[in-house]
Design a protein around this motif. Structure first.
Motif, PDB file in Angstrom:
ATOM      1  N   LYS A   1       4.519   9.769 133.217  1.00 18.98           N
ATOM      2  CA  LYS A   1       3.953  10.994 133.772  1.00 18.98           C
ATOM      3  C   LYS A   1       2.640  10.739 134.497  1.00 18.98           C
ATOM      4  CE  LYS A   1       6.356  14.086 130.611  1.00 18.98           C
ATOM      5  NZ  LYS A   1       6.250  15.134 129.559  1.00 18.98           N
ATOM      6  N   ARG A   2       2.212   9.482 134.534  1.00 20.26           N
ATOM      7  CA  ARG A   2       1.066   9.115 135.369  1.00 20.26           C
ATOM      8  C   ARG A   2       1.495   8.798 136.798  1.00 20.26           C
ATOM      9  NH1 ARG A   2      -2.958   8.917 131.756  1.00 20.26           N
ATOM     10  NH2 ARG A   2      -2.572   8.025 129.681  1.00 20.26           N
TER      11      ARG A   2
ATOM     12  N   PHE B   1       2.529  15.998 135.206  1.00 22.39           N
ATOM     13  CA  PHE B   1       1.872  14.881 135.885  1.00 22.39           C
ATOM     14  C   PHE B   1       0.401  14.875 135.528  1.00 22.39           C
ATOM     15  CE2 PHE B   1      -0.881  13.602 139.436  1.00 22.39           C
ATOM     16  CZ  PHE B   1      -0.508  12.275 139.570  1.00 22.39           C
ATOM     17  N   THR B   2      -0.169  13.670 135.481  1.00 26.38           N
ATOM     18  CA  THR B   2      -1.609  13.539 135.280  1.00 26.38           C
ATOM     19  C   THR B   2      -2.087  12.231 135.905  1.00 26.38           C
ATOM     20  OG1 THR B   2      -3.398  13.494 133.634  1.00 26.38           O
ATOM     21  CG2 THR B   2      -1.342  12.397 133.039  1.00 26.38           C
ATOM     22  N   GLN B   3      -3.301  12.239 136.400  1.00 25.66           N
ATOM     23  CA  GLN B   3      -3.967  11.010 136.844  1.00 25.66           C
ATOM     24  C   GLN B   3      -5.454  11.162 136.565  1.00 25.66           C
ATOM     25  OE1 GLN B   3      -4.260  10.124 141.034  1.00 25.66           O
ATOM     26  NE2 GLN B   3      -4.403  12.266 141.649  1.00 25.66           N
TER      27      GLN B   3
ATOM     28  N   SER C   1      -4.157   5.733 125.719  1.00 24.80           N
ATOM     29  CA  SER C   1      -2.792   5.671 126.235  1.00 24.80           C
ATOM     30  C   SER C   1      -2.090   7.022 126.229  1.00 24.80           C
ATOM     31  CB  SER C   1      -1.974   4.660 125.426  1.00 24.80           C
ATOM     32  OG  SER C   1      -1.882   5.069 124.068  1.00 24.80           O
ATOM     33  N   THR C   2      -2.573   7.955 125.415  1.00 22.28           N
ATOM     34  CA  THR C   2      -1.927   9.272 125.345  1.00 22.28           C
ATOM     35  C   THR C   2      -2.745  10.366 126.021  1.00 22.28           C
ATOM     36  OG1 THR C   2      -2.962   9.895 123.224  1.00 22.28           O
ATOM     37  CG2 THR C   2      -0.901   8.630 123.138  1.00 22.28           C
ATOM     38  N   MET C   3      -3.945  10.026 126.515  1.00 19.68           N
ATOM     39  CA  MET C   3      -4.818  11.029 127.126  1.00 19.68           C
ATOM     40  C   MET C   3      -4.285  11.485 128.480  1.00 19.68           C
ATOM     41  SD  MET C   3      -8.705   9.693 126.519  1.00 19.68           S
ATOM     42  CE  MET C   3      -9.334   9.297 124.902  1.00 19.68           C
ATOM     43  N   VAL C   4      -4.646  12.704 128.831  1.00 21.53           N
ATOM     44  CA  VAL C   4      -4.369  13.220 130.166  1.00 21.53           C
ATOM     45  C   VAL C   4      -5.695  13.575 130.825  1.00 21.53           C
ATOM     46  CG1 VAL C   4      -2.112  14.123 129.532  1.00 21.53           C
ATOM     47  CG2 VAL C   4      -4.132  15.597 129.334  1.00 21.53           C
ATOM     48  N   SER C   5      -5.665  13.777 132.121  1.00 20.15           N
ATOM     49  CA  SER C   5      -6.860  14.196 132.840  1.00 20.15           C
ATOM     50  C   SER C   5      -7.169  15.653 132.539  1.00 20.15           C
ATOM     51  CB  SER C   5      -6.657  14.019 134.344  1.00 20.15           C
ATOM     52  OG  SER C   5      -7.700  14.616 135.081  1.00 20.15           O
TER      53      SER C   5
END
Length: 489
Positions: free
Chosen positions: A210-211, A275-277, A339-343
């Motif tokens: 999802k990155r 999605f996340t970046q 590793s599990t974090m999102v923006s």
């Protein structure tokens, strides 16, 4: 020679438009190894996507009415943004600093333009080619969306054709000219075109993480853009994009009744994450209530809007830290696994799709459908069995969905942009002033007042960097921003 042209363009645009210093060597190395589509993919990951260790836009969280400064004898980070100074890029000592946001965005865009052009060398590579091309289109559309909403006024169909946006550069080659600001209409048209192209290229491809963007990310982002543009056709398009994401059946709402309080509610593999970046700036120490740093806390203006008796977001997403105040826990410091974090800024979640659709339906007068969408979201946020009361009148529903958007999406970088677009809404305009108290050495000095948009629109827009104006011999029109006044007690 063609590689050198790429490199020179990257060098010039990387600071849009300032000196290069070392940039040439870095990108000459990147481009010389591109022999396969996999090499191009690596370049996109390293130079087009925002790294999950990059703390890029934390200042988005300090400008609106959801945060306030905790009284301490130190100066808070990003205080120039919190107090809406004429030049918000200042150090804690009050020294003006270079705007690194503008240059970083254009550096990403420079790399993305190169990837787009070089991708054509691998057009026979099937899905691998379509993924690289589609992701590049998506990233360019998203980057310009953020740029234009930071450095230009909010979109209004009445003025978009004449209102300056940001410089548009959509090719990789060097042009011997000074740049000007494209109109808001031109910038938004480019964003829409890029995101549409992204959806076409990414249709049928596989998302490995999802990155990385997929077709649903492109359509979810498009729904946001259409909502910002407003107007009947754009609202219809917004609903269509939301429906395409919902019908994919790849995502589900996370029932908060099944969530453990004070643990991450938003995480990479959540069924809601599209999605996340980038990094989770909301985990920055200034937002986490750490006693050794100047801290921002959440306002009662936000927290008081939750019905604490039945809305589980209140007890699951926030925590009252002793001697500090209320902080976010939807990104919990108790589970800080990178590793599990999102923006907390560059994030697309399923609840936003629900809210985008509901708002667009309300504006189209399809209120019964909007109520159904809102109810589907809220039943996953309230105590199980709660009798939810949602108004049916259009104006009341507008107020309701705007509040629900604030409650659901707080800490995700939406509020500042939402307040701006509400101010120029074509049918239901809404403005507000924001007050941030000024404290020096723990003494209450006064407050800064951000006037409503119609009273002073300039302070709702970031200034164009002076280095960019100078580099272009003044062809970039500056934003008129005088800074919010300090009102002493």
């Amino acid at each position: 020679m063609r590689k050198m042209i790429y490199v020179l363009w990257l060098c010039c645009l990387g600071g849009l438009f300032s000196a290069c210093s070392g940039f040439l060597e870095e990108y000459s190395q990147d481009l010389t190894y591109i022999q396969t589509v996999d090499d191009l993919n690596e370049l996109l990951v390293g130079s087009g996507y925002i790294s999950n260790t990059s703390d890029f836009l934390p200042m988005l969280h300090v400008m609106d009415d959801d945060t306030e400064y905790v009284r301490k004898p130190t100066t808070p980070g990003y205080w120039g943004f919190h107090y809406w100074l004429a030049n918000p890029f200042v150090s804690s000592a009050g020294v003006e600093q270079k705007d690194g946001v503008w240059s970083t965005f254009y550096k990403y865009l420079a790399a993305i333009n190169v990837v787009m052009t070089k991708a054509e060398d691998f057009a026979s590579e099937g899905e691998a080619y379509r993924k690289v091309k589609g992701e590049a289109y998506f990233l360019r559309g998203m980057d310009y969306f953020y740029l234009v909403n930071l450095y230009a006024k909010p979109y209004s169909a009445k003025t978009a054709a004449s209102e300056p946006g940001v410089p548009l550069k959509l090719t990789e080659y060097v042009e011997d000219k000074h740049y000007v600001r494209a109109s808001l209409a031109e910038v938004y048209a480019s964003i829409v075109s890029d995101l549409k192209s992204a959806a076409v290229y990414l249709e049928g491809t596989t998302q490995t993480t999802k990155r990385r963007a997929n077709v649903d990310a492109a359509r979810a982002m498009l729904s946001r853009v259409y909502l910002y543009m407003a107007g009947e056709e754009n609202w219809e398009n917004c609903v269509a994009m939301c429906d395409s994401v919902l019908k994919s059946k790849r995502y589900d709402l996370y029932d908060i009744n099944e969530h453990e309080p004070k643990k991450d509610f938003i995480f990479l593999d959540s069924p809601e994450t599209i999605f996340t970046q980038g990094k989770c700036s909301a985990r920055n120490p200034i937002f986490m209530g750490q006693s050794q740093v100047a801290t921002y806390m959440l306002t009662q203006d936000l927290l008081g809007r939750y019905d604490a008796d039945v809305d589980l977001r209140y007890s699951h997403w926030f925590n009252n830290v002793r001697n500090i105040g209320w902080i976010w826990m939807k990104y919990s410091p108790l589970t800080p696994v990178v590793s599990t974090m999102v923006s907390s800024e560059f994030l697309l979640r399923l609840p936003e799709v629900y809210l985008n659709k509901a708002e667009a339906l309300i504006m189209l007068g399809r209120t019964e459908e909007a109520v159904e969408v809102l109810r589907a979201l809220r039943e996953k946020r309230l105590v199980e069995g709660t009798m939810d009361v949602i108004p049916s009148n259009q104006k009341d529903l507008v107020d309701f969905v705007r509040l629900e958007r604030r409650l659901e999406l707080c800490g995700e970088g939406h509020r500042w942009f939402d307040l701006r677009r509400y101010a120029v809404h074509p049918t239901f305009p809404e403005e507000k002033e924001i007050i941030h108290e000024y404290v020096n050495q723990s003494a209450r000095i006064g407050y800064y007042r951000l006037a409503p948009y119609s009273e002073n629109s300039g302070n709702w827009v970031w200034p164009i960097p002076e280095y960019a104006i100078t580099f272009n011999d003044g062809t970039l029109v500056a934003n008129e921003r005088d800074g919010a006044p300090l009102v002493e007690y």
